[in-house]
Design a protein around this motif. Sequence first.
Motif, PDB file in Angstrom:
ATOM      1  N   ALA A  71       0.824  -1.023  -0.044  1.00 10.98           N
ATOM      2  CA  ALA A  71      -0.186   0.307   0.396  1.00 10.98           C
ATOM      3  C   ALA A  71       0.516   1.028   0.144  1.00 10.98           C
ATOM      4  CB  ALA A  71      -0.859  -0.320   1.189  1.00 10.98           C
ATOM      5  N   ALA A  72       1.069   2.017  -1.087  1.00 10.44           N
ATOM      6  CA  ALA A  72       1.081   3.508  -0.729  1.00 10.44           C
ATOM      7  C   ALA A  72       0.315   5.208  -1.006  1.00 10.44           C
ATOM      8  CB  ALA A  72       2.459   3.433  -1.971  1.00 10.44           C
ATOM      9  N   THR A  73       0.835   5.753  -0.218  1.00 11.38           N
ATOM     10  CA  THR A  73      -0.248   6.280  -0.816  1.00 11.38           C
ATOM     11  C   THR A  73       0.904   7.809  -1.339  1.00 11.38           C
ATOM     12  OG1 THR A  73      -0.168   7.465   1.336  1.00 11.38           O
ATOM     13  CG2 THR A  73      -1.825   6.164   1.290  1.00 11.38           C
ATOM     14  N   SER A  74      -0.068   8.525  -1.989  1.00  6.30           N
ATOM     15  CA  SER A  74       0.779   9.318  -3.298  1.00  6.30           C
ATOM     16  C   SER A  74       0.593  10.910  -2.445  1.00  6.30           C
ATOM     17  CB  SER A  74      -0.055   9.727  -4.567  1.00  6.30           C
ATOM     18  OG  SER A  74      -0.152  10.447  -4.777  1.00  6.30           O
ATOM     19  N   GLU A  75       1.591  11.303  -1.606  1.00  8.08           N
ATOM     20  CA  GLU A  75       1.642  12.627  -1.481  1.00  8.08           C
ATOM     21  C   GLU A  75       2.733  13.442  -2.871  1.00  8.08           C
ATOM     22  OE1 GLU A  75       1.919  13.893   2.983  1.00  8.08           O
ATOM     23  OE2 GLU A  75       4.525  14.495   2.064  1.00  8.08           O
ATOM     24  N   GLY A  76       2.098  14.408  -3.224  1.00 11.15           N
ATOM     25  CA  GLY A  76       2.610  15.971  -4.430  1.00 11.15           C
ATOM     26  C   GLY A  76       4.172  14.585  -5.457  1.00 11.15           C
ATOM     27  N   ARG A  77       4.574  14.825  -5.564  1.00 12.23           N
ATOM     28  CA  ARG A  77       5.869  13.817  -6.437  1.00 12.23           C
ATOM     29  C   ARG A  77       6.229  12.613  -5.675  1.00 12.23           C
ATOM     30  NH1 ARG A  77      11.078  16.461  -8.711  1.00 12.23           N
ATOM     31  NH2 ARG A  77      10.812  17.173  -7.081  1.00 12.23           N
TER      32      ARG A  77
END
Lengths: 300, 330
Positions: A249-255
């Motif tokens: 599980a990975a969440t994206s935060e900008g770049r």
Amino acid sequence: MPALLSARNITKLYGSTVALHDVTLDVEEGTTGLLGANGAGKSTLMTLFLGIIRPTSGDFRVFGEDGNDPVQAHRLIGYSPEYECLPPNVSATEFTTHMARVSGLPRTEARTRATDVLRHVGLDEERYRSMGTYSTGMKQRAKLAQAIVHGPQLVLLDEPTAGLDPAGRLEMLELIARTSNEFGISMLISSHLMGDIERTCERIIVLEAGGLLEQGNVSAYTTDTETLVLEFDEGIEAVAAALANKGIAATSEGRSLLVEDASQEDLDTIRDAIVETGAYLHRLAPRAHTLSDIFRRSAS
Amino acid sequence: MTSQTTGQRTGSAGGDQREGEVFDLGYRHYDGPRGGRGTAFTAVYADGIRSVLGLGRGAAAKLMPGLFCLLVLGPALFIISVAGFILSFGGDTDDIELFRHEDYYGFTFVILLLFAAVVGPALLSPDRRNSVLALYAVRPLKSLDYAIARWLAFLTIAMAFTIVPQALLYTSFVLSDSSPWGYFKDHGRDLSAIFAVGLILAAFMTSLAMAAASLTTRRAFASASVIAFIFITAAIGGFGGEILTSDQDRQAYREAGNVGEDEVQAPDGDAAHYMYLLVLPDTMIGGVSRWTFGTRAHFPIAPWYSAAVIAVVITGAFGIMVFRYRKLGG
């Protein structure tokens, strides 16, 4: 070594209002933060350990002794309450000397230590002035001075940064940490501000609505729950998709992609995914959680 | 942790130059002796005395105690000067009744009442108002120690107010007498009476002031309450006694001629005269003080009634303070 303070199933009722409910905790040597919103029971817990109020039920011990007869323990305890408690028409020198005497120190020792402790807290020039003329920051320092003047083993500080601006807060916290570290005085510091506790304390106790929410080492909370930050120049979407396929599980935060609590195998998988997708990795680094992240997450 | 680094001499040049020493004056851990409850109690007591006298406080705090000291000593010093003046011109003071001790206590009563009302509440009210009690509550004191130490502190000062002028007077009476030893032998009893009345009067005023101070955090209210208590009880006693005394009894008493007409209160055996015991200055000075000095009370009530009333006031007022301070902090 027994805990400095320990509470077992403490409940404190004011009429039908529950101030503390079935609280079991230990305060050990070092600095401990007592965190909680206003009304969570922090001050109640402190005044209970100080023997000012009695619990409705449960046992508590101070320095390993039954807390219900606190006179002996009071020789080795210092306390600074949340509210103003300084007589306005008396100088800090006079008052601190007097408080040292009431704590049992001989006269000359009390006078010398009052001067030394006031210098230590940064009230050197102002120590002969009436405390009624002091700013909030100076009053907080004078309160700290009277709490440590008799060289206690344990000091309870109730909201020591209350009313201070951000710069003043930092200075006060730095002073508290220095006092504790250099002189080996254990401290229990209450605050409703996570940042205060994080900056000063080794251990943390979290109260919520009169109950115990958490207790443990600050470092354990922040390092055990690490976030891995993956910052990409390009190809972030491909990596995100690859990781999702591999069950990470990975969440994206900008770049950046953030992966919580990555294990050693996870790290290998992430490395492989980056190689496979050919994404341009800019930075890969762990980021320790702040306590507020942890509690925000546990609350949600 | 180093406490002091002495002997680090720096100014070595020049034979007669003073040598400097370097001290490390920072905060340091304390491993020295620690007193317990006794030391703490003494510290609260000593601070109480300093507080009453305004020591360690600004000049304004010393004004009132200074003024009252002058007021209470003034007449005694005046009487002594007059005696000295008469003696220096070869006069004889033996036959001159300058001022009797029990009369001087009447004067002390007024000054001490004002002093207790104005200065006394400073011992308790501000600490509660400024939440300083929370800091005493975490020192090695039992709950009542604080209040009792403060009470004793004011009692000490109040006793100085009652006894010092009397001691000066007594000394001057002895020294100015043509036969000092004779005066001392004849008036030896006065010394114990001076002490006894001084103690009772001081305890009376102290208890009143401390009770009032324990009931409010405002010094002004406490001051007004002390004065009001004396005036209101006196008004109730005076008017009540006056109303309850029948004209017949008044007439009978007047005819009995026990005392002059101005001082007529009520005849013996009439319930009305007990009302007059509420006029506390009379009960204290006319009753207790004169009785102790062996002179006749000027009202026809057995003196132990006066003593009982004063004892009840002292105990009651002390009890109020104890009740209010049964728990320190919290």
